[in-house]
Design an enzyme around this catalytic site. Structure first.
Site, PDB file in Angstrom:
ATOM      1  CD1 TRP A   1     -17.890  64.873 -48.657  1.00  0.00           C
ATOM      2  CD2 TRP A   1     -17.613  64.721 -50.700  1.00  0.00           C
ATOM      3  NE1 TRP A   1     -16.619  64.218 -48.624  1.00  0.00           N
ATOM      4  CE2 TRP A   1     -16.583  63.826 -50.353  1.00  0.00           C
ATOM      5  CE3 TRP A   1     -17.439  64.518 -52.170  1.00  0.00           C
ATOM      6  CZ2 TRP A   1     -15.591  63.221 -50.727  1.00  0.00           C
ATOM      7  CZ3 TRP A   1     -16.640  63.981 -52.816  1.00  0.00           C
ATOM      8  CH2 TRP A   1     -15.636  63.323 -52.217  1.00  0.00           C
TER       9      TRP A   1
ATOM     10  CG  HIS B   1     -25.163  60.815 -48.507  1.00  0.00           C
ATOM     11  ND1 HIS B   1     -24.035  61.312 -49.203  1.00  0.00           N
ATOM     12  CD2 HIS B   1     -26.516  61.376 -48.926  1.00  0.00           C
ATOM     13  CE1 HIS B   1     -24.537  62.333 -49.954  1.00  0.00           C
ATOM     14  NE2 HIS B   1     -25.921  62.487 -49.988  1.00  0.00           N
TER      15      HIS B   1
ATOM     16  CG  ASP C   1     -21.762  58.724 -46.575  1.00  0.00           C
ATOM     17  OD1 ASP C   1     -21.530  57.281 -46.471  1.00  0.00           O
ATOM     18  OD2 ASP C   1     -21.845  58.918 -47.937  1.00  0.00           O
TER      19      ASP C   1
ATOM     20  CD  GLU D   1     -21.359  63.427 -47.580  1.00  0.00           C
ATOM     21  OE1 GLU D   1     -21.596  64.000 -48.630  1.00  0.00           O
ATOM     22  OE2 GLU D   1     -21.810  62.120 -47.713  1.00  0.00           O
TER      23      GLU D   1
ATOM     24  CE  LYS E   1     -14.368  59.543 -47.871  1.00  0.00           C
ATOM     25  NZ  LYS E   1     -14.993  59.616 -49.300  1.00  0.00           N
TER      26      LYS E   1
ATOM     27  CG  ASP F   1     -17.180  56.231 -48.307  1.00  0.00           C
ATOM     28  OD1 ASP F   1     -18.360  55.757 -48.257  1.00  0.00           O
ATOM     29  OD2 ASP F   1     -16.901  57.331 -48.838  1.00  0.00           O
TER      30      ASP F   1
ATOM     31  CG  ASP G   1     -19.930  55.136 -51.649  1.00  0.00           C
ATOM     32  OD1 ASP G   1     -20.983  55.449 -51.047  1.00  0.00           O
ATOM     33  OD2 ASP G   1     -19.002  55.792 -51.770  1.00  0.00           O
TER      34      ASP G   1
ATOM     35  CG  ASP H   1     -23.377  58.646 -51.512  1.00  0.00           C
ATOM     36  OD1 ASP H   1     -23.339  58.317 -52.712  1.00  0.00           O
ATOM     37  OD2 ASP H   1     -22.790  59.391 -50.876  1.00  0.00           O
TER      38      ASP H   1
ATOM     39  CG  HIS I   1     -18.227  59.603 -45.323  1.00  0.00           C
ATOM     40  ND1 HIS I   1     -18.494  60.936 -45.764  1.00  0.00           N
ATOM     41  CD2 HIS I   1     -18.310  58.880 -46.398  1.00  0.00           C
ATOM     42  CE1 HIS I   1     -18.727  60.854 -47.087  1.00  0.00           C
ATOM     43  NE2 HIS I   1     -18.574  59.433 -47.363  1.00  0.00           N
TER      44      HIS I   1
HETATM   45  C1  RNT Z   1     -18.067  61.006 -50.883  1.00  0.00           C
HETATM   46  C2  RNT Z   1     -19.616  61.355 -50.310  1.00  0.00           C
HETATM   47  C3  RNT Z   1     -20.251  62.040 -51.302  1.00  0.00           C
HETATM   48  C4  RNT Z   1     -20.492  61.534 -52.822  1.00  0.00           C
HETATM   49  C5  RNT Z   1     -21.552  61.817 -53.547  1.00  0.00           C
HETATM   50  C6  RNT Z   1     -21.567  61.599 -54.794  1.00  0.00           C
HETATM   51  O1  RNT Z   1     -17.395  60.117 -50.089  1.00  0.00           O
HETATM   52  O2  RNT Z   1     -20.141  60.341 -49.881  1.00  0.00           O
HETATM   53  O3  RNT Z   1     -21.763  62.341 -50.714  1.00  0.00           O
HETATM   54  O4  RNT Z   1     -20.753  59.990 -52.810  1.00  0.00           O
HETATM   55  O5  RNT Z   1     -21.851  63.197 -53.509  1.00  0.00           O
HETATM   56 ZN    ZN Z   2     -22.245  60.600 -49.083  1.00  0.00          ZN
END
Ligand code: RNT
Ligand code: ZN
Length: 413
Positions: free
Chosen positions: A181, A282, A255, A222, A224, A290, A292, A322, A258
């Protein structure tokens, strides 16, 4: 109570014992970065690159020893099979600290992690090159940088990471997922959208040209849609990576933070399964962006789990977590998210999919709707408690997390 629940599920044709036996074998790759707010061990003291932690709850792990202790405690309260997901920034550099940079990391800097993961009897280690929190992130760009020195540095870093991933795979006799990523993008409307992507493509080609055993290392990309401070353009977009992955026979990582709020990752899983043998995830919880947030037992999580289970894709979908929340007890955050994932899998394993599929194929949409509503009320909690008992982990993990906070984390402020 459990026996009664088992009987009730049986009436829907669901074999509860089979579900519980399957659940404990599904590995979940638990990220190391919830414990220290994604800071790492190789010298960075802040997070950058479009991702951000919010909160300042006391007790952040500040060293390898502290992080290991927290992981050990948290993992002891998580049921089921676990893998450890590491970032390159968690290298244990020892004497090389300040001398070697990320382009020169090697397996030896991760030997202590392997030792630790073996002590915890984990299933394996997954890995991520770290393209953030570093001075070589020139203007926030890495693999797509127009500055050749910068681009090359990160290509070398990723190549080194493939070698480290191969080492993990060999140590555990289990393939390592290596996920790329990058935060590369622009805050405002760019003048060139193709150039950066062509440079990223070239970088990925160069990275993959390092000889490695594809049965040991699964390279994933990955995508985004945007990041904080990179709102207008992301080089590694979904379309870019999906096409790159398809052409180069590598893996896509989804993810679920994203995508646009009305785009669902649960629906993307079967789309990818039509083309790929391996899909990586993720699992996170995006709130408005995003963000998290800690994963919770919610509808989209259940849908994600259902797509994995009902498409016979348990071995094909690599489940990774994640999330990182610095505003609450980090141990509790870690465990809550991992347990939510497991509970969603248990839910998915105890839905009478065959019956429901048949109703769909027979166009019996009224019956389908009613049965789908009905199974929502089955006593999942009873099965879950039985599972925790069988796994030997307490249901009251908050008590343990709080006691650990009082004993260990309080000392850190
Ligand atoms: C960031 C991505 C990525 C990170 C991690 C720490 O937007 O989701 O995967 O969160 O690698
Ligand atoms: Zn991620």
């Amino acid at each position: 109570m459990f026996e009664q629940a088992k009987k009730l599920y049986g009436e829907y044709g669901v074999d509860v014992e089979k579900a519980l036996a399957a659940l404990k074998e599904i590995p979940i790759s638990v990220h190391c970065w919830q414990g220290d707010d994604v800071i790492g061990l190789d010298g960075s003291d802040s997070l950058s690159g479009g991702i951000q932690t919010t909160g300042n709850y006391p007790g952040r792990a500040r060293s390898f020893e502290e992080l290991k202790a927290d992981i050990k405690k948290a993992f002891s309260l998580m049921p089921g099979k676990k893998r450890l997901n590491l970032h390159a920034s968690y290298a244990v550099l020892g004497k090389d600290k300040g001398k070697l940079d990320r382009d020169k990391y090697s397996p030896k800097h991760f030997e202590p992690w392997v030792k630790f993961a073996k002590e915890l009897k984990l299933d394996g280690i997954d890995f991520n090159p770290t393209m953030f929190g570093h001075s070589m992130m020139k203007d926030g760009l890495s693999l797509s940088s127009p500055d050749e020195k910068t681009r090359k540095f990160w290509v070398e870093h990723c190549k080194a990471c493939i070698k480290i991933s191969e080492y993990f795979a060999e140590e555990f006799n289990s393939p390592t997922l290596m996920n790329i990523w990058i935060p590369d993008g622009y805050k405002d409307v760019p003048a060139d959208r193709l150039g950066p992507r062509l440079r990223l493509k070239k970088s990925l080609d160069e990275i993959l040209s390092v000889g490695y055993d594809r049965s040991k290392v699964i390279v994933a990309v990955e995508s985004k849609v945007f990041g904080i401070g990179i709102e207008s353009y992301t080089v590694g977009s979904n379309e870019f990576y999906q096409n790159y992955a398809a052409k180069n026979n590598i893996c896509c990582l989804l993810d679920n933070g994203h995508y646009h709020p009305l785009e669902y990752v649960s629906d993307k899983i079967p789309s990818l399964l039509a083309f790929y043998d391996t899909v990586a995830l993720h699992v996170t919880r995006g709130v408005r962006w995003d963000s998290d947030h800690v994963v919770l037992f919610e509808d989209e999580l259940k849908e994600i789990a259902k797509e994995i289970v009902r498409n016979d894709a348990i071995g094909k979908v690599k489940i990774g977590l994640d999330y990182f929340d610095a505003s609450i007890n980090r141990l509790s955050a870690w465990i809550t998210g991992q347990r939510a994932m497991q509970k969603a899998l248990l839910y998915a394993l105890t839905v009478p999919h065959d019956k429901l599929k048949k109703l769909q194929d027979d166009s019996a949409f009224t019956e389908l709707m009613v049965l789908q509503e009905e199974v929502k009320d089955l006593p999942l909690g009873v099965l879950w408690n039985e599972y925790l008992k069988r796994e030997g982990v307490p249901s009251d993990y908050l008590k343990e997390a709080k006691a650990y906070e009082k004993q260990i984390l309080k000392e850190r402020s």
